[in-house]
Design an enzyme around this catalytic site. Structure first.
Site, PDB file in Angstrom:
ATOM      1  N   ARG A   1      11.506  -1.096  12.367  1.00 53.86           N
ATOM      2  CA  ARG A   1      10.138  -0.963  12.899  1.00 53.86           C
ATOM      3  C   ARG A   1       9.891  -2.013  13.960  1.00 53.86           C
ATOM      4  NH1 ARG A   1       5.708   0.153   8.221  1.00 53.86           N
ATOM      5  NH2 ARG A   1       4.502  -1.087   9.693  1.00 53.86           N
TER       6      ARG A   1
ATOM      7  N   ARG B   1      -9.674   0.967   8.423  1.00 50.19           N
ATOM      8  CA  ARG B   1      -9.296  -0.421   8.700  1.00 50.19           C
ATOM      9  C   ARG B   1     -10.340  -1.142   9.522  1.00 50.19           C
ATOM     10  NH1 ARG B   1      -3.270   0.757   8.244  1.00 50.19           N
ATOM     11  NH2 ARG B   1      -2.223  -1.235   8.189  1.00 50.19           N
TER      12      ARG B   1
ATOM     13  N   LYS C   1       0.842  -1.215   0.000  1.00 52.96           N
ATOM     14  CA  LYS C   1       0.000   0.000   0.000  1.00 52.96           C
ATOM     15  C   LYS C   1       0.870   1.256   0.000  1.00 52.96           C
ATOM     16  CE  LYS C   1      -1.964  -1.050   3.956  1.00 52.96           C
ATOM     17  NZ  LYS C   1      -1.436  -2.373   4.273  1.00 52.96           N
TER      18      LYS C   1
END
Ligand code: B4P
Length: 187
Positions: free
Chosen positions: A133, A88, A14
């Protein structure tokens, strides 16, 4: 004005695709994940709140996310946009409907990238090598796929019923996927 959503499971690409797509339509790229990560990095109250959920691979509570998107969509540069990673949840869909109605705006299309489960895991494990991350560990990566199936996959029939859904094969190279997206949107 062009207003698009880009959806798909974690690792579907995305963020990768949304950047180029936003510049192609001359709109803002609005990634809720990016906004959360920027707030985490700056140590803002929003970032402190978001971090505990993101680290665990859970969704940040709807009221926090919804307020953030409402503010961003009120900005002058957000008349055309690609919303990346929002909505979402079904609650977020209802909120977005309300925000757009207040603005007198509507969505043009909802893109969903489809990618095989094992390829998603492989991409995120590869990203983990360099991203730093905290949600890119194997256990959290697998958990995030389950959260997507439970919380976000149910949004697809909603947008399909509205005639907005464009399903695009997200397998293959980044350039191949970009070409398919542009074709699906007639760009
Ligand atoms: P996001 O930032 O949206 O993260 P993502 O789903 O992992 O990323 P994406 O699918 O964009 O993958 P990418 O392009 O990077 O969300 C992170 C977290 O924020 C969530 O888990 C949640 O906690 C929170 N959050 C965000 N939005 C929220 C909301 N609305 N409500 C509540 N919580 C929210 O691609 C992945 C990797 O694949 C990259 O390394 C990329 O280089 C690679 N790649 C991409 N395309 C490829 C291709 N075609 N071939 C090979 N590799 C490819």
């Amino acid at each position: 004005m062009t207003r698009l959503l880009i959806m798909g499971p974690p690792g579907a690409g995305k963020g990768t695709q949304a950047v180029g797509l936003a510049s192609l339509i001359g709109g803002a790229h609005i990634s809720t994940g990016d906004i959360f990560r920027a707030n985490v990095a700056e140590g803002t109250p929003l970032g402190v709140k978001a971090k505990e959920y993101m680290d665990a691979g859970q969704y940040v509570p709807d009221e926090v996310t919804n307020a953030m998107v409402r503010d961003r969509l009120a900005d002058d540069d957000a008349q055309s946009f690609v919303l990346d990673g929002y909505p979402r949840t079904l609650d977020q869909v209802a909120t977005l409907d309300g925000i757009l109605a207040e603005l007198g705006a509507s969505l043009d299309a909802v893109l969903v990238l489809t990618v095989d489960h094992e390829e998603l895991i492989a991409r995120l494990l590869k990203r983990a090598e360099t991203s730093g991350r905290s949600d890119d560990t194997e256990e959290v990566i697998r958990g995030r796929q389950e959260v997507y199936i439970a919380e976000t996959a149910p949004l697809l029939p909603v947008y399909r019923e509205r005639g907005l859904l464009r399903e695009v094969d997200g397998m293959g190279s980044i350039e191949e996927v970009t070409a398919r997206i542009n074709e699906a949107l007639g760009l």
